[in-house]
Design a protein around this motif. Structure first.
Motif, short mmCIF file in Angstrom:
data_model
loop_
_atom_site.label_atom_id
_atom_site.label_comp_id
_atom_site.label_asym_id
_atom_site.label_seq_id
_atom_site.Cartn_x
_atom_site.Cartn_y
_atom_site.Cartn_z
N HIS A 175 55.19 18.98 51.02
CA HIS A 175 56.77 18.99 50.86
C HIS A 175 57.16 19.01 52.50
O HIS A 175 56.31 19.45 53.23
N GLU A 176 58.40 18.24 52.61
CA GLU A 176 58.71 18.02 54.08
C GLU A 176 59.05 19.52 54.96
O GLU A 176 59.17 19.47 55.91
N ASP A 177 59.54 20.49 54.06
CA ASP A 177 60.14 21.71 54.57
C ASP A 177 59.02 22.70 54.73
O ASP A 177 58.90 23.89 54.21
N ASP A 201 59.80 14.57 49.90
CA ASP A 201 60.31 15.07 48.90
C ASP A 201 59.67 14.85 47.47
O ASP A 201 59.56 13.86 47.36
N GLU A 231 59.08 21.82 39.57
CA GLU A 231 58.08 20.96 40.16
C GLU A 231 56.79 21.11 40.25
O GLU A 231 56.19 20.10 40.11
#
Length: 952
Positions: A175-177, A201, A231
């Motif tokens: 995940h990008e975060d 994402d 998710e």
């Protein structure tokens, strides 16, 4: 006539105190081994082809007080600024009772890895506390004894997921975060083993994407807190493994990874009482479901029983998998950050659930107050939820301006991108802190009467509702009296270097001088964030540059990088450099790494992780690398040869005379030579790998250069490289343009303990370093010659000499008497000694290394103990005792064993006091021999204290 004033000064006083034997002692030792001088011994021991022809180009040593003053001046070049940068590194308060009695206590920091569990019960219990803490906070079943840093833990979880997943593809979703340094290390680890990273994402990921695993931040790097339950369910539907990178303090308040049905959780326990230290050392962790326990990297402490049925702790599951699976291993981790994990676990015990909850609620509430004040002032808080971190934008200023405004007010904040900054709050944050930073960014500080009305960034549905940390260890030690006594009880159970010689071959358990240790707790070193502005860490950078230069001089290399934060990571970084060098030259086909069959297991594992194909070469009867077999393998693999990886002096404890020939053969075939620096304590000042043919080496600063082992960590494993490999040293974790990526989360790895080797080098100086190496070699040969009539020394060099360690062979005695090297190791505990290294590199042997720091008195005490044990073996051999009813097999003898009825064929006091000198100062192991099989079969890795188990 009075003594001349010049003679009243002793410029080499530290050298004299670091080196145990006096000149008279050394003369006696040399006479015993039949050498007239140390020079004569060295000539007979080291091949001429490797000997340095000139002394080290380093300054002379200085007295301790002068070295401390010089380091203080360097420390003063650092600027300690209140850090709100976050990114996984936070200011914290080390409870003074823990700082003084653990971090600064040699009973804790000089201890060795607990491979001999009977004399390691104290630190094993402390590690078990840490494992329990992690499982409780993450909501998962089992945790390991810690890892090197959060980014490395994430990378280990990635390969762990690949091994477990039913999906056989090569893609891994991130995940990008997540923190950028975590992503950087993931990229470094993924590419060589053919893993494709898919970053973005989760919504953009199709159900048939073929990913074997997915990693989420909780909270994310932006500060956003998300319930990933849906998710994760989707990831499971793909047949993939779900991993959550989490913050243990956040886990006190937010829904745990386990509650979201994650398979694995990773993170860093740094903010639980461990200073930032410019990046480390810190205890990271991996937690997982029970079914994954046997796939976990690193070490796990488990509960077993001893011969009397008493509960006892030991390392479980043979967790150093690279010694079993070697080139099939998915991890090269053979270490932990034990000292720091102990501090984190004890920090949690000190505060307990209620104290941790109070800290976490305070941090979260202050973050909410900051969000309200910034929003009221017209700034935009980009994350809708938060625990301790906010991402902030201003309509009228860019990120650089906001960073400058914050710094002008005395705060470091994070620049996320051109328009966004990050603020992270921590245990040390006060309401005044929040008011000042909000004002600095032109927000509107909230009136203190309105603070409780600020919007909460942690909605009810995100909050944790289950019970945790109910074990009594987290409820018993909230007064200083009780914590102090608990720490004393734990340390009293253990044997560490503060009590006795630890004669471990290949591990170099030498003096960790007090003056070397003092500076690590200075605020100027302890309280610097690894991503603080460069001009705030001028002292650190000067120290690191100077240390790297000195290490390069000692090893003969062109440059050194201190980024690898363990020897295993140094191996990986060095092999990555070789691989990148070949690829830069268009030699992509060079992937074969030749490794002798005697090599440490991490060598093969590191080679596989670096994308190389391991080919094992033979050793001859003398333990040397078989040159003919190397030549045959080179002939067989031709242009595919990438490297030869050897240890020098060898793992057999000798200086192989063919090493320069080996290097030339490999170079002629277009390959590179990697020399494992584990045995550098036999080379410093006498020979330089970078000069006798090696291209790259990793160094163990926790061996040769005095960083203490800490019960199994911390360590530092920097690499030195030749000029042609300098462009391929590890890159900065925030610099994507580097030719080779980062191998650690922080730019300079475990920088917080680099003052230790700097002090050692500053005080020893060039002559002192060379003298230390010489004494180490003298001591090893002295032990070899004294023991040889009783326990044959297995390997010697061409002239009958050993290097800085020797291997004694118990296999013939085992064959005739049944007495094993394990029996000897356990009986040594009754004599007050830690055992030598067992069964490495040859099963059924003991490898002994005295180091230069042990006095002749202590060396003789160890040798006399070994000779006495040989006498006990003789009594078994004569039939006086059966092996099963001998003191060797019953060892170690606890105080409880010696009470009550006694039906053994030897006297009770002989079990306890095999030599008279023990009566004045006797160490009793707290448990007798531990049943390892029982512990593996019934794996329990978190529990109540042992006394509670004993009462069950």
């Amino acid at each position: 006539m009075s003594t001349p004033i010049a003679e009243l000064f002793e410029p080499d006083e530290f050298v004299r105190r670091h080196i145990g034997p006096s000149e008279a002692d050394l003369a006696h030792m040399l006479e015993t081994i039949g050498s007239s001088t140390s020079a004569e011994l060295l000539d007979a021991t080291l091949p001429v082809s490797i000997r340095a022809t000139e002394p080290l180009d380093l300054p002379d040593g200085v007295p301790e007080h002068e070295a401390i003053a010089r380091l203080r001046e360097i420390a003063n070049r650092n600027t300690v600024v209140t850090s709100l940068i976050g990114m996984g590194y936070h200011a914290t308060i080390t409870p003074p009772v823990i700082a003084r009695n653990v971090l600064e206590n040699p009973a804790w920091y000089t201890a060795y890895t607990p491979y001999q569990p009977e004399i390691s019960q104290g630190r094993l219990e402390a590690i078990l506390n840490f494992q329990t803490l992690v499982t409780e906070l993450t909501g998962l079943d089992v945790a390991n004894a810690s890892l090197l840093d959060e980014a490395t833990a994430a990378a280990e979880a990635m390969t762990m997921a690949r091994r477990q997943s039913k999906v056989k593809g090569g893609a891994f979703f991130v995940h990008e975060d997540v923190h950028p340094q975590t992503l950087a290390v993931l990229e470094t680890r993924a590419e060589p083993v053919g893993i494709e990273l898919v970053i973005g994402d989760i919504g953009a990921l199709s159900d048939d994407s073929g990913v074997f695993g997915a990693l989420f931040g909780h909270p994310g790097s932006s500060g956003n807190v998300v319930d990933w339950t849906d998710e994760i369910e989707r990831v499971h539907g793909m047949g993939a493994i779900a991993i959550v990178v989490t913050d243990p303090l956040a886990c006190v308040l937010v829904k745990s990874p386990g509650a979201m049905n994650a398979d694995i959780a990773v993170g860093s326990a740094q903010r639980f009482g461990v200073p930032m230290g410019f990046g480390g050392p810190h205890a990271a962790f991996v937690a997982a479901r029970d079914k994954a326990a046997r796939a976990m990297p690193g070490r796990i402490v488990g509960v077993s029983v001893d011969t009397a049925g008493r509960p006892a702790l030991r390392l479980a599951l043979q967790t150093r998998e690279q010694h079993i699976r070697r080139e099939k291993a998915t991890s090269n981790i053979c270490t932990a950050q034990v000292l720091l994990a102990n501090i984190a676990g004890l920090y949690a015990a000190w505060h307990g659930r209620s104290g941790l909850t109070r800290i976490a609620e305070r941090v979260q509430r202050l973050t909410s107050i900051a969000a309200a004040g910034l929003t009221a002032g017209g700034l935009t808080v980009e994350n809708d939820t938060w625990f301790d971190t906010l991402s902030v934008r201003a309509s009228d200023r860019d990120a650089d301006t906001l960073v400058a405004d914050a710094l002008a007010a005395g705060f470091n904040i994070r620049r996320i991108d051109d328009g966004t900054v990050g603020l992270s709050f921590d245990e040390t944050t006060t309401l005044s802190t929040v008011e000042q930073i909000v004002a600095a960014l032109d927000g509107r500080p909230i009136d203190r009467d309105e603070c409780d009305e600020a919007r909460d960034g942690l909605p009810t549905e995100l909050r944790r509702t289950d019970d945790f940390l109910t074990q009594s260890v987290f409820d018993r030690y909230h007064s200083e009296h009780e914590m102090l006594r608990y720490l004393r009880r734990l340390s009293d159970k253990d044997l560490a270097l503060d009590r006795t010689m630890i004669p471990l071959g290949s591990c170099t358990m030498k003096l960790n001088a007090t003056s070397e240790m003092l500076p690590i707790t200075w605020s100027e070193f302890a309280d610097i964030h690894p991503f603080a502005p460069d001009d705030q860490a001028t002292g650190y950078r000067d120290l690191i540059q100077d240390l790297e230069h000195r290490l390069a001089t000692i090893t003969g290399y062109a440059a050194v990088s201190v980024q690898p934060n363990a020897g295993s990571q140094g191996e990986f970084a060095g092999l990555l450099a070789i691989r990148a060098y070949h690829r830069a030259n268009g030699d992509d086909e060079r992937t074969v790494c030749l490794i002798p069959e005697s090599a440490h297991g991490t060598n093969a594992a590191s080679a596989v992780m670096a994308g190389l194909d391991v080919v094992v070469t033979k050793c001859d009867e003398g333990g040397n690398v078989d040159v003919a077999d190397v030549e045959a393998k080179i002939e067989e693999y031709g242009d595919r040869l990438a490297a030869l990886m050897i240890t020098y002096p060898s793992t057999h404890g000798v200086f192989e005379s063919d090493v320069t020939q080996l290097c030339a053969i490999v170079h002629d075939a277009g390959g590179q030579v990697y020399v494992d620096g584990a045995n550098l304590n036999a080379l410093v000042g006498l020979a330089r790998p970078g000069r006798f043919g090696a291209d790259v080496s990793h160094l163990n600063l926790h061996k040769t250069f005095c960083i203490p082992h800490g019960g199994g960590g911390p360590g530092v494993g920097p690499i030195g490289v030749g000029e042609h490999l300098v462009p391929f040293l590890p890159g900065h974790p925030l610099d994507p343009s580097a030719a080779v990526g980062a191998v650690s989360a922080a730019p300079f790895g475990s920088a917080g303990i680099l003052p230790i080797p700097w002090m050692y080098l500053e005080m020893m100086g060039s002559p002192g370093l060379t003298h230390a190496t010489t004494v180490a070699i003298i001591a090893a040969n002295y032990i070899a010659d004294r023991l040889d009539p009783h326990f044959p020394v297995l390997y010697r060099g061409e002239n009958g000499r050993v290097a800085h360690e020797c291997i004694i062979d118990l296999r013939p005695l085992t064959k005739t008497t049944g007495v094993t090297n394990d029996d000897v190791a356990k009986r040594l505990m009754d004599y007050g000694f830690h055992a030598p290294t067992m069964s490495f590199p040859v099963a059924g042997t003991l490898m002994i290394e005295p180091t230069e720091s042990e006095t002749l008195r202590e060396v003789d005490r160890f040798v006399d103990a070994m000779i006495a044990i040989r006498g006990e073996i003789d009594r078994v051999e004569s039939g006086e005792w059966s092996v099963d009813d001998s003191p060797l097999r019953h060892a170690p003898h606890t105080a409880e064993d010696l009470l009550g009825e006694w039906d053994r064929p030897y006297a009770r006091d002989f079990g306890a006091f095999p030599v008279d000198g023990l009566r004045a100062a006797k160490y009793f192991p707290p448990v007798s021999r531990i049943d390892g099989v029982s512990g593996d079969r019934n794996l329990v890795c978190s529990c109540e204290p042992l006394e509670a188990l004993a009462m069950a």
